[in-house]
Scaffold this active site. Structure first.
Site, PDB file in Angstrom:
ATOM      1  N   ARG A   1      -1.326   0.539 -11.761  1.00 52.79           N
ATOM      2  CA  ARG A   1      -2.445   0.083 -12.611  1.00 52.79           C
ATOM      3  C   ARG A   1      -2.243  -1.342 -13.126  1.00 52.79           C
ATOM      4  NH1 ARG A   1      -3.679   3.313 -10.002  1.00 52.79           N
ATOM      5  NH2 ARG A   1      -4.334   5.445 -10.433  1.00 52.79           N
TER       6      ARG A   1
ATOM      7  N   SER B   1      -9.325   7.216 -18.011  1.00 53.19           N
ATOM      8  CA  SER B   1      -8.101   7.676 -18.674  1.00 53.19           C
ATOM      9  C   SER B   1      -7.730   6.714 -19.792  1.00 53.19           C
ATOM     10  CB  SER B   1      -6.937   7.727 -17.682  1.00 53.19           C
ATOM     11  OG  SER B   1      -7.246   8.609 -16.645  1.00 53.19           O
TER      12      SER B   1
ATOM     13  N   GLU C   1      -3.989   2.603 -20.962  1.00 55.20           N
ATOM     14  CA  GLU C   1      -4.552   2.013 -19.741  1.00 55.20           C
ATOM     15  C   GLU C   1      -5.832   1.263 -20.133  1.00 55.20           C
ATOM     16  OE1 GLU C   1      -4.570   4.621 -16.242  1.00 55.20           O
ATOM     17  OE2 GLU C   1      -6.506   3.765 -15.676  1.00 55.20           O
TER      18      GLU C   1
HETATM   19  C1  LIG Z   1     -15.584   7.910 -15.507  1.00 54.51           C
HETATM   20  C2  LIG Z   1     -14.475   6.950 -15.136  1.00 54.51           C
HETATM   21  C3  LIG Z   1     -13.582   7.297 -14.139  1.00 54.51           C
HETATM   22  C4  LIG Z   1     -12.550   6.415 -13.780  1.00 54.51           C
HETATM   23  N1  LIG Z   1     -11.682   6.785 -12.794  1.00 54.51           N
HETATM   24  C5  LIG Z   1     -10.686   5.945 -12.464  1.00 54.51           C
HETATM   25  C6  LIG Z   1      -9.759   6.298 -11.436  1.00 54.51           C
HETATM   26  O1  LIG Z   1      -9.855   7.355 -10.795  1.00 54.51           O
HETATM   27  N2  LIG Z   1      -8.756   5.422 -11.144  1.00 54.51           N
HETATM   28  C7  LIG Z   1      -8.627   4.232 -11.805  1.00 54.51           C
HETATM   29  O2  LIG Z   1      -7.704   3.469 -11.491  1.00 54.51           O
HETATM   30  N3  LIG Z   1      -9.486   3.863 -12.782  1.00 54.51           N
HETATM   31  C8  LIG Z   1     -10.509   4.688 -13.131  1.00 54.51           C
HETATM   32  N4  LIG Z   1     -11.379   4.326 -14.115  1.00 54.51           N
HETATM   33  C9  LIG Z   1     -11.170   3.061 -14.842  1.00 54.51           C
HETATM   34  C10 LIG Z   1     -11.918   1.845 -14.266  1.00 54.51           C
HETATM   35  O3  LIG Z   1     -13.088   2.240 -13.576  1.00 54.51           O
HETATM   36  C11 LIG Z   1     -11.013   1.022 -13.356  1.00 54.51           C
HETATM   37  O4  LIG Z   1      -9.893   0.517 -14.064  1.00 54.51           O
HETATM   38  C12 LIG Z   1     -11.768  -0.159 -12.734  1.00 54.51           C
HETATM   39  O5  LIG Z   1     -10.972  -0.757 -11.769  1.00 54.51           O
HETATM   40  C13 LIG Z   1     -12.170  -1.215 -13.747  1.00 54.51           C
HETATM   41  O6  LIG Z   1     -13.070  -2.095 -13.094  1.00 54.51           O
HETATM   42  P1  LIG Z   1     -14.190  -2.872 -13.900  1.00 54.51           P
HETATM   43  O7  LIG Z   1     -14.898  -3.740 -12.927  1.00 54.51           O
HETATM   44  O8  LIG Z   1     -15.030  -1.951 -14.681  1.00 54.51           O
HETATM   45  O9  LIG Z   1     -13.283  -3.749 -14.844  1.00 54.51           O
HETATM   46  P2  LIG Z   1     -13.540  -4.104 -16.385  1.00 54.51           P
HETATM   47  O10 LIG Z   1     -13.441  -2.879 -17.210  1.00 54.51           O
HETATM   48  O11 LIG Z   1     -14.777  -4.916 -16.523  1.00 54.51           O
HETATM   49  O12 LIG Z   1     -12.284  -5.023 -16.656  1.00 54.51           O
HETATM   50  C14 LIG Z   1     -10.977  -4.499 -16.600  1.00 54.51           C
HETATM   51  C15 LIG Z   1      -9.998  -5.675 -16.685  1.00 54.51           C
HETATM   52  O13 LIG Z   1     -10.139  -6.452 -15.500  1.00 54.51           O
HETATM   53  C16 LIG Z   1     -10.407  -7.812 -15.824  1.00 54.51           C
HETATM   54  N5  LIG Z   1     -11.276  -8.362 -14.782  1.00 54.51           N
HETATM   55  C17 LIG Z   1     -12.456  -7.868 -14.354  1.00 54.51           C
HETATM   56  N6  LIG Z   1     -12.938  -8.621 -13.347  1.00 54.51           N
HETATM   57  C18 LIG Z   1     -12.039  -9.614 -13.145  1.00 54.51           C
HETATM   58  C19 LIG Z   1     -11.948 -10.708 -12.243  1.00 54.51           C
HETATM   59  N7  LIG Z   1     -12.913 -10.961 -11.333  1.00 54.51           N
HETATM   60  N8  LIG Z   1     -10.868 -11.517 -12.308  1.00 54.51           N
HETATM   61  C20 LIG Z   1      -9.880 -11.270 -13.213  1.00 54.51           C
HETATM   62  N9  LIG Z   1      -9.917 -10.275 -14.097  1.00 54.51           N
HETATM   63  C21 LIG Z   1     -10.980  -9.437 -14.061  1.00 54.51           C
HETATM   64  C22 LIG Z   1     -11.076  -7.756 -17.201  1.00 54.51           C
HETATM   65  O14 LIG Z   1     -10.953  -8.985 -17.903  1.00 54.51           O
HETATM   66  C23 LIG Z   1     -10.308  -6.626 -17.852  1.00 54.51           C
HETATM   67  O15 LIG Z   1      -9.085  -7.099 -18.388  1.00 54.51           O
HETATM   68  C24 LIG Z   1     -12.418   5.182 -14.473  1.00 54.51           C
HETATM   69  C25 LIG Z   1     -13.329   4.833 -15.480  1.00 54.51           C
HETATM   70  C26 LIG Z   1     -14.348   5.712 -15.808  1.00 54.51           C
HETATM   71  C27 LIG Z   1     -15.343   5.308 -16.866  1.00 54.51           C
END
Ligand SMILES: Cc1cc2nc3c(=O)[nH]c(=O)nc-3n(C[C@H](O)[C@H](O)[C@H](O)COP(=O)(O)OP(=O)(O)OC[C@H]3O[C@@H](n4cnc5c(N)ncnc54)[C@H](O)[C@@H]3O)c2cc1C
Length: 278
Positions: free
Chosen positions: A153, A203, A273
């Protein structure tokens, strides 16, 4: 470039929590992302906000949304996409071209940049497994790597900085029916086990030595415990859900209570996380 001022931010997080942001920039292409991120090097880059807890108080740090950056191209067994492409869309494209290897991510509600930053993973797969190359912005320079470092992660972008602009995923040629069946199977598992009927950010805590933490949360009787509008999910205690009107303070209170109780009972330091913005 779109620029919003004093805009509500809850809608940009899957938790549906947060106050007002003073400035939100929405670049329309990668060049605009580079320009605005260079102008505001401390800005917060947002993917789909599915791992983010925004503050209740006004956010004065500029927020840059990547959700309008959606270019995708397919060459042989690789997919190149902008950081703002949603993982659901990437999976649809992989299926269309019968490319396998991405299915593990189907149902993770993130965008490509956020998924690489977090090294998102599920069902035994993670982004580290399928990255061919990443183009990123660091210290005002556009760079590219074919060997970014990843850990559980986490990624070099999380530990050392860098804004992910675009990435190329290396997949394998597969069978569309098999890919579709796997995607359906993995979505069914999520629907069965996750509290998808309430806003949440996945999570709350990282695994401990590869072990899910819900058993420790259950062990200190926190399943179902509420604080204001937030609740430790009754369906999956590894998640905190927003039952309606939850504040960041409600969520952080639950997080602190869980951490303290788990520390007291098991001598384990849970690590979040979830990314809390203050
Ligand atoms: C219902 C649900 C289920 C989920 N299941 C999983 C799972 O099975 N496995 C898992 O790993 N995660 C899971 N997640 C968590 C989440 O979806 C992941 O961590 C996902 O990768 C986050 O992506 P995001 O685009 O929403 O990032 P954001 O939440 O928008 O950002 C997360 C971080 O990434 C940074 N960031 C975003 N884009 C960029 C970029 N282009 N360059 C640099 N930094 C950036 C942000 O600044 C922040 O620090 C789940 C979440 C939910 C709500």
């Amino acid at each position: 470039m779109l620029h919003l001022t004093n805009a509500p931010i809850a809608q940009y997080s899957t938790f549906n929590i947060g106050g007002i942001a003073k400035d939100i920039y929405i670049p329309q292409n990668i060049d605009e992302l580079i320009d605005i991120a260079t102008t505001y090097p401390n800005a917060i880059i947002l993917g789909n906000g599915s791992k983010i807890l925004f503050p209740d108080s006004p956010l004065t740090t500029p927020l840059i949304l990547t959700n309008h950056l959606k270019n995708i191209s397919v060459t042989n067994n690789t997919i190149t996409a902008d950081c703002g492409v949603h993982l659901a869309k990437l999976n649809q494209v992989a299926l269309k071209y019968s490319l396998t290897g991405l299915e593990f991510s189907y149902g993770i509600p993130g965008r490509l940049g956020g998924a690489i930053f977090m090294n998102a993973g599920a069902h035994g797969g993670e982004f580290a497994d399928i990255i061919h190359s990443v183009t990123y912005l660091k210290n005002g320079k556009v760079m590219s790597t074919t060997s970014p470092s990843f850990s559980y992660r986490s990624s070099q972008f999380k530990t050392d900085g860098g804004i992910i602009l675009q990435a190329t995923l290396k997949l394998s040629n597969g069978n569309a029916n098999d890919i579709k069946a796997k995607m359906s199977q993995l979505i069914a598992l999520r629907v069965a086990s996750q509290p998808l009927n309430h806003p949440n950010c996945g999570s709350t805590f990282k695994r401990i030595n590869g072990e899910a933490v819900y058993k420790y949360i259950d062990g200190v009787n926190m399943r179902g415990v509420k604080c204001g509008g937030a609740q430790v999910s009754t369906k999956h205690s590894g998640f905190i859900v927003n039952l309606g009107g939850a504040t960041a303070r409600d969520v952080t209170t639950l997080v602190k209570t869980i951490k303290q109780k788990v520390k007291d009972k098991y001598n384990i330091n849970l690590q979040e996380e979830m990314i809390t913005i203050s």
